[in-house]
Design a protein around this motif. Structure first.
Motif, short mmCIF file in Angstrom:
data_model
loop_
_atom_site.label_atom_id
_atom_site.label_comp_id
_atom_site.label_asym_id
_atom_site.label_seq_id
_atom_site.Cartn_x
_atom_site.Cartn_y
_atom_site.Cartn_z
N ILE A 122 -42.66 -7.04 -11.19
CA ILE A 122 -43.25 -8.46 -12.20
C ILE A 122 -43.19 -9.45 -11.62
CG2 ILE A 122 -42.51 -9.83 -13.98
CD1 ILE A 122 -43.43 -7.17 -15.12
N LEU A 123 -42.62 -9.32 -11.00
CA LEU A 123 -42.49 -11.20 -10.01
C LEU A 123 -44.19 -10.85 -9.09
CD1 LEU A 123 -39.61 -11.85 -8.75
CD2 LEU A 123 -40.75 -13.38 -10.78
N MET A 124 -44.28 -10.00 -8.77
CA MET A 124 -45.41 -9.40 -7.93
C MET A 124 -46.97 -10.01 -8.33
SD MET A 124 -44.55 -9.24 -4.75
CE MET A 124 -43.03 -9.21 -4.32
N LEU A 125 -46.22 -8.83 -10.04
CA LEU A 125 -47.75 -9.86 -11.17
C LEU A 125 -48.39 -10.63 -10.91
CD1 LEU A 125 -47.27 -6.36 -13.45
CD2 LEU A 125 -49.28 -6.88 -11.50
N VAL A 185 -54.08 -15.56 -7.88
CA VAL A 185 -55.33 -15.76 -6.37
C VAL A 185 -56.20 -15.50 -7.21
CG1 VAL A 185 -55.39 -13.90 -4.41
CG2 VAL A 185 -53.45 -14.56 -5.20
N PRO A 186 -56.48 -16.46 -6.59
CA PRO A 186 -58.48 -16.95 -7.51
C PRO A 186 -59.19 -15.41 -6.81
CG PRO A 186 -57.42 -18.84 -5.42
CD PRO A 186 -56.34 -17.84 -5.64
N PRO A 187 -60.27 -15.43 -7.54
CA PRO A 187 -60.50 -14.42 -7.33
C PRO A 187 -61.66 -14.38 -6.55
CG PRO A 187 -60.51 -14.78 -10.13
CD PRO A 187 -59.54 -16.02 -9.49
N GLU A 188 -62.13 -16.14 -6.80
CA GLU A 188 -62.94 -16.21 -5.41
C GLU A 188 -63.13 -15.55 -4.17
OE1 GLU A 188 -61.06 -18.30 -7.95
OE2 GLU A 188 -63.34 -18.74 -9.17
N LEU A 189 -61.93 -15.62 -3.78
CA LEU A 189 -61.34 -15.06 -2.47
C LEU A 189 -61.76 -13.88 -2.51
CD1 LEU A 189 -58.38 -16.59 -2.29
CD2 LEU A 189 -60.92 -17.60 -0.93
N TYR A 190 -61.28 -12.98 -3.19
CA TYR A 190 -61.55 -11.60 -3.43
C TYR A 190 -63.20 -10.94 -3.30
CZ TYR A 190 -56.82 -10.60 -4.38
OH TYR A 190 -55.67 -10.72 -4.44
N GLN A 217 -55.84 -7.78 1.81
CA GLN A 217 -54.74 -7.37 1.06
C GLN A 217 -53.48 -8.23 2.58
OE1 GLN A 217 -54.46 -6.52 -2.01
NE2 GLN A 217 -56.58 -5.32 -2.03
N PHE A 218 -54.26 -7.27 3.84
CA PHE A 218 -53.38 -8.61 4.17
C PHE A 218 -53.31 -9.87 5.04
CE2 PHE A 218 -51.97 -3.82 5.44
CZ PHE A 218 -50.95 -3.64 6.00
N LYS A 219 -54.97 -9.86 4.31
CA LYS A 219 -55.06 -11.08 4.95
C LYS A 219 -55.94 -12.98 3.66
CE LYS A 219 -56.45 -10.37 9.25
NZ LYS A 219 -55.93 -10.87 10.35
N ILE A 220 -55.26 -12.05 2.77
CA ILE A 220 -55.33 -12.35 1.56
C ILE A 220 -54.65 -12.39 0.38
CG2 ILE A 220 -56.72 -13.61 -0.97
CD1 ILE A 220 -59.74 -12.20 0.28
N THR A 221 -54.20 -11.32 0.19
CA THR A 221 -53.26 -11.95 -0.88
C THR A 221 -52.00 -11.57 -0.40
OG1 THR A 221 -54.21 -9.55 -2.15
CG2 THR A 221 -52.15 -9.27 -2.93
N ILE A 222 -51.38 -11.29 0.11
CA ILE A 222 -49.93 -10.63 0.58
C ILE A 222 -49.57 -12.32 1.72
CG2 ILE A 222 -48.29 -10.59 2.57
CD1 ILE A 222 -49.62 -8.12 2.63
N PRO A 223 -50.43 -13.30 2.19
CA PRO A 223 -50.57 -14.54 2.41
C PRO A 223 -50.10 -15.59 1.60
CG PRO A 223 -51.69 -13.72 4.33
CD PRO A 223 -51.43 -12.09 2.63
N LEU A 224 -50.95 -14.54 0.73
CA LEU A 224 -51.10 -16.64 -1.04
C LEU A 224 -50.13 -15.52 -1.33
CD1 LEU A 224 -54.62 -16.41 -1.82
CD2 LEU A 224 -53.46 -18.26 -0.59
#
Length: 239
Positions: free
Chosen positions: A111-114, A120-125, A139-146
């Protein structure tokens, strides 16, 4: 026994992070995608967390008996050699407790991860996809750091909860067999309630508080501080 309790508590702290973090993050990434039954899956994963520890502990205590449902199921599917004395074998009792704890508290991590993924801004993806970045690299460069602040906050909550662990262990094993699963809280209650050594139990409580405070302070200084120091400072209005 107290030394065993401290070691077991620290072991549970480490294993909780090493097991629940990748599982929680992976499930959160899966549930963050548009899929059929997404809301139902989220509810199913979060249900164990909202169950009372006593209820969950009693249910698993019955399931893990020598002639309980777990061993019967293994025998039914032809895996009879995998049947174990799950709560009575000193070699696997702590791992059995860790399995139940993971089932119980994984929902909080998910739940916390969700919640963190929603920020996380979708524009980054979209920009990463245009640049040809692979899914793993995104995931390693954007998701996990944010998700760093969320992960660090969850890890802190998991650490404090592991140090205070009592209900589940008391119901499943009572600290046994042969102190294989005893925790500081279980040891404290056993000495104070069952043995009427109230002064000794009070001393153990003070040590438990000191250990928890020390670990929390170290975590704040070396881990959580970056979430405040890296935050942009508000600008002062010029007069």
């Amino acid at each position: 026994m107290f030394t065993d309790a401290v070691v077991n508590n620290l072991t549970i702290v480490v294993l909780s992070v090493l097991i629940q973090l990748p599982l929680g993050l992976g499930i959160a990434l899966l549930l963050n995608r548009q899929m059929w039954g997404q809301s139902l899956l989220r509810v199913i994963i979060f249900i164990p967390y909202v169950l009372a520890e006593v209820v969950a502990g009693v249910v698993w205590f019955l399931l893990l008996q020598p002639r309980g449902m777990v061993n019967d199921l293994l025998e039914t599917v032809g895996l009879g050699e995998w049947t174990q004395l799950w709560l009575a074998d000193t070699e696997i009792a702590l791992w059995t407790v860790m399995g139940v704890l993971t089932w119980k508290y994984l929902g909080l991590a998910v739940i916390l991860m969700l919640a963190g993924l929603q920020g996380v801004p979708p524009e980054l993806y979209e920009a990463a996809q245009i640049d040809g970045a692979s899914w793993w690299k995104v995931q390693f460069k954007i998701t996990i750091p944010l998700l760093g602040p969320t992960i660090r906050t969850w890890a802190f909550l998991s650490m404090i909860g592991s140090l205070q662990l009592f209900d589940m262990v008391w119901i499943l094993t009572g600290g046994g067999p042969a102190n294989a699963t005893v925790t500081m809280a279980v040891y404290l209650i056993d000495q104070g309630t069952n043995r009427s050594l109230y002064g000794y139990a009070s001393a153990v409580a003070v040590l438990l508080f000191a250990i928890s405070l020390t670990l929390a302070a170290l975590y704040q200084v070396f881990v959580l501080r970056r979430d405040t120091t890296d935050a942009p400072k508000p600008r002062r209005k010029k007069r």
